[in-house]
Design a protein around this motif. Structure first.
Motif, short mmCIF file in Angstrom:
data_model
loop_
_atom_site.label_atom_id
_atom_site.label_comp_id
_atom_site.label_asym_id
_atom_site.label_seq_id
_atom_site.Cartn_x
_atom_site.Cartn_y
_atom_site.Cartn_z
N UNK A 4 0.84 -1.19 0.00
CA UNK A 4 0.00 0.00 0.00
C UNK A 4 0.88 1.24 0.00
N UNK A 5 0.42 2.25 -0.73
CA UNK A 5 1.14 3.52 -0.78
C UNK A 5 0.19 4.63 -0.33
N UNK A 6 0.66 5.40 0.63
CA UNK A 6 -0.14 6.48 1.19
C UNK A 6 0.56 7.80 0.90
N UNK A 7 -0.20 8.80 0.50
CA UNK A 7 0.33 10.15 0.32
C UNK A 7 -0.14 11.01 1.49
N UNK A 27 2.53 -0.24 9.86
CA UNK A 27 1.80 -0.96 8.81
C UNK A 27 2.70 -1.48 7.70
N UNK A 28 3.91 -0.94 7.60
CA UNK A 28 4.80 -1.34 6.51
C UNK A 28 4.40 -0.77 5.17
N UNK A 29 3.62 0.32 5.19
CA UNK A 29 3.20 0.95 3.95
C UNK A 29 4.29 1.89 3.44
N UNK A 30 4.31 2.11 2.14
CA UNK A 30 5.20 3.11 1.56
C UNK A 30 4.49 4.46 1.69
N UNK A 31 5.21 5.46 2.19
CA UNK A 31 4.59 6.76 2.41
C UNK A 31 5.27 7.82 1.55
N UNK A 47 2.06 9.49 -8.96
CA UNK A 47 2.38 8.27 -8.20
C UNK A 47 1.19 7.33 -7.97
N UNK A 48 -0.04 7.83 -8.11
CA UNK A 48 -1.25 7.01 -7.91
C UNK A 48 -1.22 6.24 -6.59
N UNK A 49 -1.18 6.95 -5.43
CA UNK A 49 -1.19 6.25 -4.15
C UNK A 49 -2.53 5.55 -3.91
N UNK A 79 -9.03 8.01 -5.84
CA UNK A 79 -8.18 7.78 -4.66
C UNK A 79 -8.93 8.22 -3.40
N UNK A 80 -9.12 7.31 -2.43
CA UNK A 80 -9.81 7.69 -1.20
C UNK A 80 -9.00 8.70 -0.39
N UNK A 81 -9.71 9.66 0.20
CA UNK A 81 -9.06 10.72 0.98
C UNK A 81 -9.56 10.70 2.42
N UNK A 82 -8.61 10.81 3.34
CA UNK A 82 -8.92 10.94 4.78
C UNK A 82 -8.39 12.30 5.22
N UNK A 83 -9.24 13.08 5.87
CA UNK A 83 -8.81 14.40 6.34
C UNK A 83 -8.14 14.30 7.70
N UNK A 84 -7.08 15.05 7.88
CA UNK A 84 -6.43 15.23 9.18
C UNK A 84 -6.77 16.64 9.61
N UNK A 85 -7.38 16.81 10.78
CA UNK A 85 -7.76 18.16 11.16
C UNK A 85 -7.75 18.38 12.66
N UNK A 86 -7.35 19.58 13.04
CA UNK A 86 -7.43 19.99 14.43
C UNK A 86 -8.81 20.57 14.70
#
Length: 126
Positions: A4-7, A27-31, A47-49, A79-86
Motif C-alpha cells: 500500500x502507498x499512502x500520500x 503498517x509497513x506501507x510506503x509513504x 504516483x497514484x497512491x 483515490x480515497x481521501x482521509x482528512x487530518x484536522x485539528x
C-alpha cells in the motif's frame, strides 16, 4: 497488508514526519509526502497512491480546495481521501463529511494507532 502507498499532504514538517514513520513502522506501507495542496495533487497524479491523508488547514490551497481539485481530476478522483484536522467541531465535521471524504482523523493523532485508523476507514486489513 503490504504494497500500500499512502500520500500525506500537510504543510507541517513534523506532522508529515510522524505520520510517515508511524505508517511505515506500524503498517509497513510506503509513504509519499507533499507539503502543499498543489504539490500533493501533482504527486497523486504521478504516483497514484492507494490513499491520501490530507490536512485541512494549509496556506494557499486548503484541504477542502485540494480535495475538490483531486475529485475534479480523472487521474486522481478514485483515490480515497482521509482528512487530518485539528478542527473537530461538529459543524466542521458535518461539512467535511458532506465533501465525500472517507474519514476524519483528529489532530494531534496517536502515531501508534494512526495506521489502524486509516486501515479501518478504508476497509484494509493490517
Amino acid at each position: 497488508m503490504t504494497g500500500k502507498r499512502i500520500l500525506v499532504i500537510d504543510d507541517e514538517d513534523d506532522i508529515r514526519e510522524v505520520a510517515q514513520l508511524s505508517l511505515e513502522m506500524v503498517a509497513g506501507w510506503e509513504v509519499l509526502t507533499a507539503c502543499s495542496g498543489s504539490e500533493g495533487i501533482e504527486v497523486a497524479s504521478k504516483e497514484q497512491p492507494n490513499a491520501i491523508l490530507l490536512d485541512v488547514m494549509m496556506p494557499e490551497m486548503d484541504g477542502p480546495a485540494t480535495y475538490a481539485q483531486l475529485q475534479a481530476n480523472t487521474t486522481t478522483n478514485h483515490i480515497p481521501v482521509i482528512l487530518l484536522t485539528a478542527k473537530v467541531l461538529s459543524t466542521d465535521q458535518r461539512r467535511f463529511s458532506n465533501l465525500g471524504v472517507r474519514a476524519i482523523i483528529p489532530k494531534p493523532f496517536d502515531p501508534m494507532t494512526l495506521a489502524a485508523q486509516v486501515a479501518k476507514a478504508l476497509g484494509w486489513s493490517l
